[in-house]
Scaffold this active site. Structure first.
Site, PDB file in Angstrom:
ATOM      1  N   LYS A  13      16.691  10.969 105.813  1.00 35.27           N
ATOM      2  CA  LYS A  13      15.727  11.331 104.765  1.00 35.27           C
ATOM      3  C   LYS A  13      15.127  10.107 104.068  1.00 35.27           C
ATOM      4  CE  LYS A  13      18.278  13.847 102.141  1.00 35.27           C
ATOM      5  NZ  LYS A  13      19.605  13.922 102.753  1.00 35.27           N
ATOM      6  N   ARG A  88      20.519  19.959  95.491  1.00 34.34           N
ATOM      7  CA  ARG A  88      21.637  20.103  96.426  1.00 34.34           C
ATOM      8  C   ARG A  88      22.407  21.396  96.177  1.00 34.34           C
ATOM      9  NH1 ARG A  88      21.885  14.291  97.263  1.00 34.34           N
ATOM     10  NH2 ARG A  88      23.448  13.624  98.738  1.00 34.34           N
ATOM     11  N   ARG A 122      25.203   2.770 109.051  1.00 31.54           N
ATOM     12  CA  ARG A 122      24.169   2.469 108.055  1.00 31.54           C
ATOM     13  C   ARG A 122      24.576   1.308 107.156  1.00 31.54           C
ATOM     14  NH1 ARG A 122      21.677   7.144 104.354  1.00 31.54           N
ATOM     15  NH2 ARG A 122      23.670   7.163 103.276  1.00 31.54           N
ATOM     16  N   ARG A 155      27.754   1.079 101.971  1.00 34.03           N
ATOM     17  CA  ARG A 155      28.071   1.896 100.797  1.00 34.03           C
ATOM     18  C   ARG A 155      29.465   2.495 100.953  1.00 34.03           C
ATOM     19  NH1 ARG A 155      22.949   5.860 100.414  1.00 34.03           N
ATOM     20  NH2 ARG A 155      24.660   7.276  99.955  1.00 34.03           N
ATOM     21  N   ARG A 166      31.611  14.240 102.613  1.00 36.54           N
ATOM     22  CA  ARG A 166      30.204  14.507 102.282  1.00 36.54           C
ATOM     23  C   ARG A 166      29.635  15.601 103.187  1.00 36.54           C
ATOM     24  NH1 ARG A 166      27.345   8.922 102.594  1.00 36.54           N
ATOM     25  NH2 ARG A 166      25.516   9.922 101.716  1.00 36.54           N
TER      26      ARG A 166
HETATM   27  P1  AMP Z   1      22.550  10.258  98.502  1.00 33.82           P
HETATM   28  O1  AMP Z   1      22.073   8.847  98.455  1.00 33.82           O
HETATM   29  O2  AMP Z   1      21.450  11.269  98.335  1.00 33.82           O
HETATM   30  O3  AMP Z   1      23.422  10.561  99.703  1.00 33.82           O
HETATM   31  O4  AMP Z   1      23.481  10.466  97.210  1.00 33.82           O
HETATM   32  C1  AMP Z   1      24.641   9.695  97.012  1.00 33.82           C
HETATM   33  C2  AMP Z   1      25.570  10.408  96.057  1.00 33.82           C
HETATM   34  O5  AMP Z   1      24.922  10.622  94.781  1.00 33.82           O
HETATM   35  C3  AMP Z   1      25.995  11.795  96.515  1.00 33.82           C
HETATM   36  O6  AMP Z   1      27.076  11.763  97.420  1.00 33.82           O
HETATM   37  C4  AMP Z   1      26.346  12.451  95.180  1.00 33.82           C
HETATM   38  O7  AMP Z   1      27.605  12.001  94.715  1.00 33.82           O
HETATM   39  C5  AMP Z   1      25.275  11.878  94.250  1.00 33.82           C
HETATM   40  N1  AMP Z   1      24.067  12.759  94.231  1.00 33.82           N
HETATM   41  C6  AMP Z   1      22.816  12.442  94.671  1.00 33.82           C
HETATM   42  N2  AMP Z   1      21.966  13.477  94.490  1.00 33.82           N
HETATM   43  C7  AMP Z   1      22.679  14.469  93.915  1.00 33.82           C
HETATM   44  C8  AMP Z   1      22.374  15.810  93.502  1.00 33.82           C
HETATM   45  N3  AMP Z   1      21.151  16.342  93.653  1.00 33.82           N
HETATM   46  N4  AMP Z   1      23.372  16.541  92.941  1.00 33.82           N
HETATM   47  C9  AMP Z   1      24.600  16.033  92.766  1.00 33.82           C
HETATM   48  N5  AMP Z   1      24.963  14.800  93.168  1.00 33.82           N
HETATM   49  C10 AMP Z   1      24.025  14.011  93.734  1.00 33.82           C
END
Ligand code: AMP
Length: 215
Positions: A13, A88, A122, A155, A166
């Site tokens: 994404k 989410r 990644r 990360r 995840r």
């Molecule tokens: P991402 O970079 O989108 O994979 O987000 C990394 C982390 O941020 C996720 O594993 C969650 O812990 C938190 N996070 C990001 N977006 C959300 C969301 N919409 N709702 C809850 N937690 C989020």
């Protein structure tokens, strides 16, 4: 144009969003990036979010919705935006529906095997957030970002234990969001199994075809 990009962690994404941003000139708002910035700056919100992020869990809805509301009120989001990583959960989707009308939700789909390969390989730039992959999108110089010279790192949530968690959390909590947008009649699916460096890669073209129809 107001878009939502949906898909499992690691489906690509972030990469697709930055390419779409260059075409449509609307900001890409990633709640993950917003949380990482807050965490880096050690703000109260960042400290709270970090606890969940390192465990591979999602941050509670109330915190996430407040942060997103503030971000989409900024002037650069007036003409439209792409949301990467939000909503989410159903409460997040419902809260968003109350704030604004979304034109399309694009669901990027790839097999779990493909996803695990992408996530574990990644690498991210600590300074500018650019995304690389040790095999598919390597940096020119090992460990150094091509764009800003920043340090490349893995990360914590891209490490194997967190990846499994995840994906589990994604399957449990995010899939209902797809059903939500299907019911709204704005859900579209794009096959994202082909890697971005493969000549047969067609994810961006497929997305553009969908967006051309709704514009
Ligand atoms: P991402 O970079 O989108 O994979 O987000 C990394 C982390 O941020 C996720 O594993 C969650 O812990 C938190 N996070 C990001 N977006 C959300 C969301 N919409 N709702 C809850 N937690 C989020």
């Amino acid at each position: 144009m107001k878009l939502i990009l949906i898909g499992s962690p690691g489906v690509g994404k972030g990469t697709y969003a930055s390419r779409l941003q260059a075409i449509y000139h609307i900001p890409n708002i990633s709640t993950g990036d917003l949380f990482r910035t807050e965490a880096k700056q050690n703000t109260p919100l960042g400290k709270q979010a970090k606890k969940y992020m390192v465990a591979g869990d999602i941050v509670p809805d109330d915190i996430t919705i407040e942060m997103l509301k503030k971000r989409i009120k900024l002037p650069d989001a007036k003409k439209g935006f792409m949301l990467d990583g939000f909503p989410r959960t159903i409460p997040q989707a419902e809260a968003l529906n109350k704030i604004t009308k979304i034109d399309a939700a694009i669901n990027y789909v790839a097999d779990d095997k493909v996803i695990i390969g992408r996530l574990s390989g990644r690498r991210t730039c600590r300074k500018c957030g650019s995304i690389y992959h040790i095999k598919n999108i390597p940096t020119k110089k090992e460990g150094i970002c091509d764009k800003c010279g920043g340090e490349i790192y893995q990360r914590d949530d891209d490490k194997p234990a967190a990846i499994k968690e995840r994906l589990k959390v994604y399957h449990e909590k995010t899939k209902p969001v797809l059903a939500f947008y299907k019911k709204e009649g704005i859900l579209h699916e794009v096959d994202a199994n082909i890697d971005a460096n493969d000549p047969k890669f067609h994810v961006i073209e497929d997305t553009q075809k969908i967006l051309n129809k709704i514009k």
